[in-house]
Enzyme design. Sequence first.
Site, PDB file in Angstrom:
ATOM      1  N   CYS A 384       2.701 -14.930  -3.578  1.00 17.10           N
ATOM      2  CA  CYS A 384       3.888 -15.340  -4.331  1.00 17.10           C
ATOM      3  C   CYS A 384       4.105 -16.852  -4.209  1.00 17.10           C
ATOM      4  O   CYS A 384       3.327 -17.600  -4.786  1.00 17.10           O
ATOM      5  CB  CYS A 384       5.098 -14.523  -3.890  1.00 17.10           C
ATOM      6  N   HIS A 510       3.153  -8.975  -4.413  1.00 12.54           N
ATOM      7  CA  HIS A 510       3.178  -8.771  -2.960  1.00 12.54           C
ATOM      8  C   HIS A 510       2.298  -7.586  -2.564  1.00 12.54           C
ATOM      9  O   HIS A 510       2.785  -6.448  -2.490  1.00 12.54           O
ATOM     10  CB  HIS A 510       4.608  -8.507  -2.497  1.00 12.54           C
ATOM     11  N   GLU A 512       1.263  -6.842   0.283  1.00 13.86           N
ATOM     12  CA  GLU A 512       1.636  -6.326   1.611  1.00 13.86           C
ATOM     13  C   GLU A 512       2.551  -5.102   1.534  1.00 13.86           C
ATOM     14  O   GLU A 512       2.530  -4.252   2.415  1.00 13.86           O
ATOM     15  CB  GLU A 512       2.274  -7.428   2.467  1.00 13.86           C
TER      16      GLU A 512
HETATM   17  N1  GLN Z   1      10.402 -18.775  -4.958  1.00 11.38           N
HETATM   18  C1  GLN Z   1       9.339 -18.300  -5.764  1.00 11.38           C
HETATM   19  C2  GLN Z   1       9.839 -17.616  -7.036  1.00 11.38           C
HETATM   20  O1  GLN Z   1      10.972 -17.241  -7.134  1.00 11.38           O
HETATM   21  C3  GLN Z   1       8.457 -17.349  -4.986  1.00 11.38           C
HETATM   22  C4  GLN Z   1       9.117 -16.079  -4.577  1.00 11.38           C
HETATM   23  C5  GLN Z   1       8.401 -15.344  -3.474  1.00 11.38           C
HETATM   24  O2  GLN Z   1       7.579 -15.926  -2.770  1.00 11.38           O
HETATM   25  N2  GLN Z   1       8.743 -14.092  -3.265  1.00 11.38           N
HETATM   26  O3  GLN Z   1       9.076 -17.472  -7.964  1.00 11.38           O
END
Ligand code: GLN
Length: 534
Positions: A384, A510, A512
């Site tokens: 992310c 994600h 994970e």
């Molecule tokens: N801050 C970034 C976004 O909103 C990444 C979010 C995250 O890592 N979960 O896109």
Amino acid sequence: MSSAKYIFVTGGVTSSLGKGIISSSLAMLLQSRGYSVTVQKLDPYINVDPGTLNPYEHGECYVTEDGAETDLDLGHYERFLNMPTTRLNNVTTGQVYQSVIDKERRGDFLGKTVQVIPHITDEIKCRIKRVAEKSDLDIVITEIGGTVGDIESLPYIESVRQMKWEMGSSNCIVIHLTLVPYLQTSGELKTKPTQHSVKVLLENGIQPDVLVLRTQRTLTEDVREKVALFCNVEISSVIESIDVDIIYEVPIYMLKEKLDVTTLRKLKLAARREPHLRPWKDFIHKLKNPRSTVKIGLVGKYIELQDAYKSINEAFTHAGAVNESRVEVVYVHSEGIKETNVDKKLGGVNGILVAPGFGTRGIVGKILAAKFAREKNIPFLGICLGMQCAVIEFARNVLLLQGANSTEMDKGTPYPVIDLMEEQKSIVDKGGTMRLGAYACRITEDSKSYRAYRTTEVKERHRHRYEFNNAYLEDFSRAGMKAVGINPETGLVEIIEIQDHIWFVGVQFHPEYSSTVLRPHPLFVEFIRNALLI
Ligand code: GLN
């Protein structure tokens, strides 16, 4: 009407005794005995969900396939049961009150005074039963957050009392988890805190059916008898839960202590089959007998609290076992990484994971970590925000787009390589408004990700507002950073890879969240496999 049976897990004496692990372990054993089971968490806080909570306060925010931001215990439930949970599996006081107040405004209670009993308790009971009904389950285990006696958990305890009364003791039981401390000075295990916390439950009208005692030392027969007598439970219902190094061993201990058969007996259910725990035991065996060690640098800004990266840590445990290797996670604070020390901070690792996150703090260190991994040919997984940092780094240092950034960090950047998603632009509320939950991703066959997944169609969970800016897609691709995973409906970039690199993968989702003991996530498995090569 569902004919499900209900098990409640309460906690006494202190928090952090591991109700989530006990609930998950019992669920897994009942599942292996032929029942369909899920675990639900009731959280007494007033936030509608933990999505707006700082990870330092509450640890990681876990995300379900259907896009709910939930308590991290749901991660344990999925990892143990190998089954997805849904938004129904996590209930907070905020949600309960919000829906009761909405009903009041609609006029559903017209003429009535709206009160904790019966309106709040009815809403709680309804949400407990809804989980069973929606998925037609045999057994629902509901874990009640906090410790009995907390002011905010009273309506939940009262709801349990009512359910027990309404459904009868063979349809609804309470398992109470407490602590039996060992006093060094007198050399004794002490049962008084357990007696006191059972008394608190009794004051609230609940006689626990089973007691699970957390302890550092084996319980003597004496202690078991004393607890049984004073807490009014059968001696076979006093279960020892001794401290173990690996949470995944807890089900094995609970099987030895017969928590599952005791529970089934209380619920007047027969074991449908003997538990088949071979794959689980094989996993533990591999975990305990690694042939090698691999060092992974986890670069994040919440590293002071390991719960902030709970699912990532667990995914490493699963992937390590597959590779018969111990994954040693080296936590590297992103705020501490500078151009002058990145060598020292990340020099000795076999792989680098740049963690998810929000906001500007620590971003410089994350970008430097991605650069270090790219230049030194160290296996890299960016999740992310971690993927977004890899993109920013590549834009600045390979495409030479000076000042390239995400508009999250710099609204006026000349090169917004990461930008706010179109549908996010008009959103003002913070809670529950990100792109959340599982979305499809189509993977290019000639890629590292395909070699991991061995399929072109996957679904992965998301939690973000920003995305790769497709206006730059061709420039990146020409320079060697390819988008190998794309959302087939929207064209959103889901996976980037650097071709000319041992293993450099960035994912907007994600992975994970969906790694389980029996289904370790393929990207983590491949990441560790490649880290073992260097
Ligand atoms: N801050 C970034 C976004 O909103 C990444 C979010 C995250 O890592 N979960 O896109």
